[in-house]
Enzyme design. Structure first.
Site, PDB file in Angstrom:
ATOM      1  N   LYS A  65     -16.639  29.717 -29.322  1.00  0.00           N
ATOM      2  CA  LYS A  65     -17.103  29.078 -28.095  1.00  0.00           C
ATOM      3  C   LYS A  65     -16.415  29.585 -26.832  1.00  0.00           C
ATOM      4  O   LYS A  65     -15.229  29.892 -26.826  1.00  0.00           O
ATOM      5  CB  LYS A  65     -16.880  27.545 -28.161  1.00  0.00           C
ATOM      6  CG  LYS A  65     -17.801  26.803 -29.081  1.00  0.00           C
ATOM      7  CD  LYS A  65     -19.273  26.869 -28.694  1.00  0.00           C
ATOM      8  CE  LYS A  65     -19.604  26.082 -27.450  1.00  0.00           C
ATOM      9  NZ  LYS A  65     -19.484  24.616 -27.675  1.00  0.00           N
TER      10      LYS A  65
ATOM     11  N   SER B  64       0.838  -1.217   0.000  1.00  0.00           N
ATOM     12  CA  SER B  64       0.000   0.000   0.000  1.00  0.00           C
ATOM     13  C   SER B  64       0.863   1.254   0.000  1.00  0.00           C
ATOM     14  O   SER B  64       0.367   2.365   0.106  1.00  0.00           O
ATOM     15  CB  SER B  64      -0.923  -0.001   1.228  1.00  0.00           C
ATOM     16  OG  SER B  64      -0.173  -0.146   2.415  1.00  0.00           O
TER      17      SER B  64
ATOM     18  N   GLU C 169     -18.682  22.725 -15.165  1.00  0.00           N
ATOM     19  CA  GLU C 169     -19.038  21.381 -15.635  1.00  0.00           C
ATOM     20  C   GLU C 169     -18.251  20.314 -14.884  1.00  0.00           C
ATOM     21  O   GLU C 169     -18.779  19.258 -14.523  1.00  0.00           O
ATOM     22  CB  GLU C 169     -18.743  21.245 -17.127  1.00  0.00           C
ATOM     23  CG  GLU C 169     -19.656  22.060 -18.016  1.00  0.00           C
ATOM     24  CD  GLU C 169     -19.162  22.014 -19.450  1.00  0.00           C
ATOM     25  OE1 GLU C 169     -19.544  21.089 -20.175  1.00  0.00           O
ATOM     26  OE2 GLU C 169     -18.372  22.894 -19.842  1.00  0.00           O
TER      27      GLU C 169
ATOM     28  N   ASN D   4      -2.620  -2.668  13.166  1.00  0.00           N
ATOM     29  CA  ASN D   4      -4.081  -2.524  13.093  1.00  0.00           C
ATOM     30  C   ASN D   4      -4.571  -1.311  13.882  1.00  0.00           C
ATOM     31  O   ASN D   4      -5.436  -0.574  13.414  1.00  0.00           O
ATOM     32  CB  ASN D   4      -4.770  -3.804  13.576  1.00  0.00           C
ATOM     33  CG  ASN D   4      -4.428  -4.987  12.679  1.00  0.00           C
ATOM     34  OD1 ASN D   4      -3.817  -4.793  11.627  1.00  0.00           O
ATOM     35  ND2 ASN D   4      -4.801  -6.181  13.092  1.00  0.00           N
TER      36      ASN D   4
ATOM     37  N   SER E 156     -12.938  26.321 -27.511  1.00  0.00           N
ATOM     38  CA  SER E 156     -13.080  25.104 -28.296  1.00  0.00           C
ATOM     39  C   SER E 156     -11.915  25.007 -29.266  1.00  0.00           C
ATOM     40  O   SER E 156     -11.425  26.019 -29.770  1.00  0.00           O
ATOM     41  CB  SER E 156     -14.398  25.152 -29.069  1.00  0.00           C
ATOM     42  OG  SER E 156     -14.329  24.314 -30.205  1.00  0.00           O
TER      43      SER E 156
ATOM     44  N   THR F 216     -39.720  25.809 -11.145  1.00  0.00           N
ATOM     45  CA  THR F 216     -39.935  24.432 -10.697  1.00  0.00           C
ATOM     46  C   THR F 216     -40.121  23.641 -11.978  1.00  0.00           C
ATOM     47  O   THR F 216     -40.627  24.185 -12.974  1.00  0.00           O
ATOM     48  CB  THR F 216     -41.170  24.278  -9.794  1.00  0.00           C
ATOM     49  OG1 THR F 216     -42.341  24.585 -10.556  1.00  0.00           O
ATOM     50  CG2 THR F 216     -41.120  25.190  -8.571  1.00  0.00           C
ATOM     51  N   HIS F 217     -39.693  22.404 -11.991  1.00  0.00           N
ATOM     52  CA  HIS F 217     -39.745  21.581 -13.212  1.00  0.00           C
ATOM     53  C   HIS F 217     -39.010  22.264 -14.361  1.00  0.00           C
ATOM     54  O   HIS F 217     -39.302  21.993 -15.526  1.00  0.00           O
ATOM     55  CB  HIS F 217     -41.188  21.287 -13.636  1.00  0.00           C
ATOM     56  CG  HIS F 217     -42.061  20.810 -12.525  1.00  0.00           C
ATOM     57  ND1 HIS F 217     -42.275  19.477 -12.253  1.00  0.00           N
ATOM     58  CD2 HIS F 217     -42.755  21.495 -11.576  1.00  0.00           C
ATOM     59  CE1 HIS F 217     -43.084  19.359 -11.206  1.00  0.00           C
ATOM     60  NE2 HIS F 217     -43.380  20.568 -10.767  1.00  0.00           N
TER      61      HIS F 217
END
Ligand code: ARG
Length: 470
Positions: free
Chosen positions: A291, A31, A298, A118, A285, A163-164
């Site tokens: 762009k 490890s 993101e 441990n 871009s 909403t929605h």
């Protein structure tokens, strides 16, 4: 063998073995590649353990001094990058212990008295998380401050609330930003509650059954700044619930910041046109010269997937393990470290990204009341004239249908047209269905009225200043 002063075997546990470890097995079980980041905590724990051995009179004062000096020499090598890591020594614990023996001499061999890897690893992880939890708390507070700062500036900016993802009712931009400040306050609370459970000291549990030497575990806990020693040695070496808890809270925090990113990337589209990212927090871009992409937001959203994955990986690793320690548990570290690194990266980038946004206030105000956004206020107007809300809802629904047919917004309907819908409607209806009136009406605690939002600002300011860590 070392007791006779000969060459040290290549592994501290080699005594029982007559064959060398297969190189593939050695690489597979090591490890070291990832647990080496625990070295400062491993050293801190080892120095405290040496002091505990001294208090129990298992080593002399000069031996303690030699061990502490040796650990400092090891620290110097680790800090400068000169430490000779050896993969065949499996993990950071055995690497440090072996180097201590090399630098301090045979007295180094006394350090592991009554201790096991441990309880050592459980300790290192708790010490590490204690530091990380404080840093994460500071990092979240910075995001809160950035959002709060923008909310303070934008107390006059109306916008459509959704909403929605459909326009619902006008709100203040500050109200929307403050929603995240309160979500983040609960994230901070969760992490700090987790800190209380992390802050329990497992050392002295040894392999599983407890240490066989008269170690004063309370003194040891105090020495390391823990609230108390763990009450059950098997629990202490077997469980990783404190890590799972951290990973769960991190996943929830990630979810919150991911939703902030989703809002901002949507608002940055030409279709919404509510916000522009600073050039410093966007990219271009390789083919489309026009762009400007909101990559930072993101990726804040995208990296949340790793936070969920790490929680899932750790939960599955722990499920079904018989007590106590199992090597499967070595797999707890990479998800933990990846979550810590991911969170720290997100918390670094979020405050300046938020701080440098340009809000397109004109556009937001312009569309705040469009598309019947104050239809609920028309229904509320009728309610104030004595109409039961359900009937008012029906009347306004029909009014909207009529308006849509005429291609008119609510405020463009004539009084005659309104009266055909309900004779209770008077000239004062026009004042009741403006955006200002709609906002002003929602003055109850938590609402979007400017005075209610100002109260939220106060509360948020206090929450942040108090620091959930006070
Ligand atoms: N490298 C191990 C881990 O990360 C340390 C504890 C190992 N204990 C053992 N008995 N093999 O979990």
């Amino acid at each position: 063998m070392s007791p006779s002063g000969g060459k040290l075997p290549d592994k501290p546990w080699a005594g029982r073995f007559s064959q060398r470890t297969h190189p593939a097995a050695e690489a597979f079980t090591s490890s070291l590649a990832f647990d080496r980041r625990l070295w400062p905590y491993d050293l801190e724990g080892s120095a405290a353990w040496a002091r505990a051995l001294r208090r129990a009179e298992l080593i002399g004062q000069d031996e303690l001094a030699a061990l502490l000096e040796g650990l400092e020499a090891v620290r110097a090598e680790l800090a400068s990058g000169a430490f000779p890591f050896r993969q065949e020594l499996e993990d950071i614990h055995m690497n440090i212990e072996r180097r201590l023996v090399e630098l301090a001499g045979p007295v180094g061999g006394k350090l592991h008295t009554g201790r096991s890897r441990n309880d050592q690893i459980a300790l290192d992880e708790r010490l590490y998380l204690r530091d990380i939890l404080r840093r994460v708390d500071d990092g979240i507070a910075e995001v809160q401050r950035a959002l709060l700062g923008r909310a303070e500036e934008q107390l006059d900016c109306w916008m459509p609330g959704y909403t929605h993802l459909q326009r619902a009712q006008p709100i203040l931009l500050a109200h929307h930003l403050l929603a995240y400040v309160f979500m983040l306050a609960r994230d901070r609370e969760r992490f700090l509650e987790c800190l209380a459970r992390v802050n329990v000291m497992p050392l002295g549990s040894a392999a599983l059954a407890g240490t066989a030497f008269p170690i004063d575990r309370e003194a040891l806990a105090r020495d390391l700044g823990f609230a108390a020693p763990s009450p059950n040695s098997m629990d202490a070496v077997a469980d990783r619930d404190f890590i799972l808890e951290f990973l769960a809270h991190a996943a929830i925090l990630g979810m919150h910041l991911s939703r902030l990113s989703a809002d901002l990337t949507l608002w940055a589209t030409a279709e919404f046109g509510f916000v522009e990212f600073s050039d410093a927090f966007a990219t271009g871009s390789s083919i489309m010269p026009q762009k400007k992409n909101p990559d930072v937001a993101e990726l804040m959203r995208g990296k949340t997937g790793r936070l969920y994955g790490n929680l899932q990986a750790a939960l599955v690793t722990m499920k079904g393990l018989p007590l106590t320690y199992n090597s499967d548990m070595q797999e707890d570290k990479e998800p933990l470290f990846d979550t810590v690194d991911t969170l720290e990266a997100i918390l670094q980038v979020a405050p300046p990204m938020v701080g440098t946004l340009t809000f397109k206030v004109e556009r937001m105000r312009e569309v705040a009341g469009a598309q019947y956004a104050t239809a609920t206020d028309l229904a509320d107007y009728l309610v104030r004239k004595g109409v039961p809300f359900r009937d008012a809802h029906e009347i306004v629904g029909k009014t909207v249908r009529y308006g849509l047919g005429q291609g008119k917004e609510l405020a463009e309907l004539s009084l005659d047209e309104f009266r055909q819908m309900s004779p209770l409607i008077d000239e004062d209806v026009y004042a009741a269905i403006t955006v200002e009136a709609s906002l002003r009406a929602r003055a109850a605690i938590g609402g979007t009225a400017p005075e209610a939002v100002r109260r939220q600002l106060e509360e948020a300011r206090e929450l942040i200043a108090r620091g959930s860590r006070a």
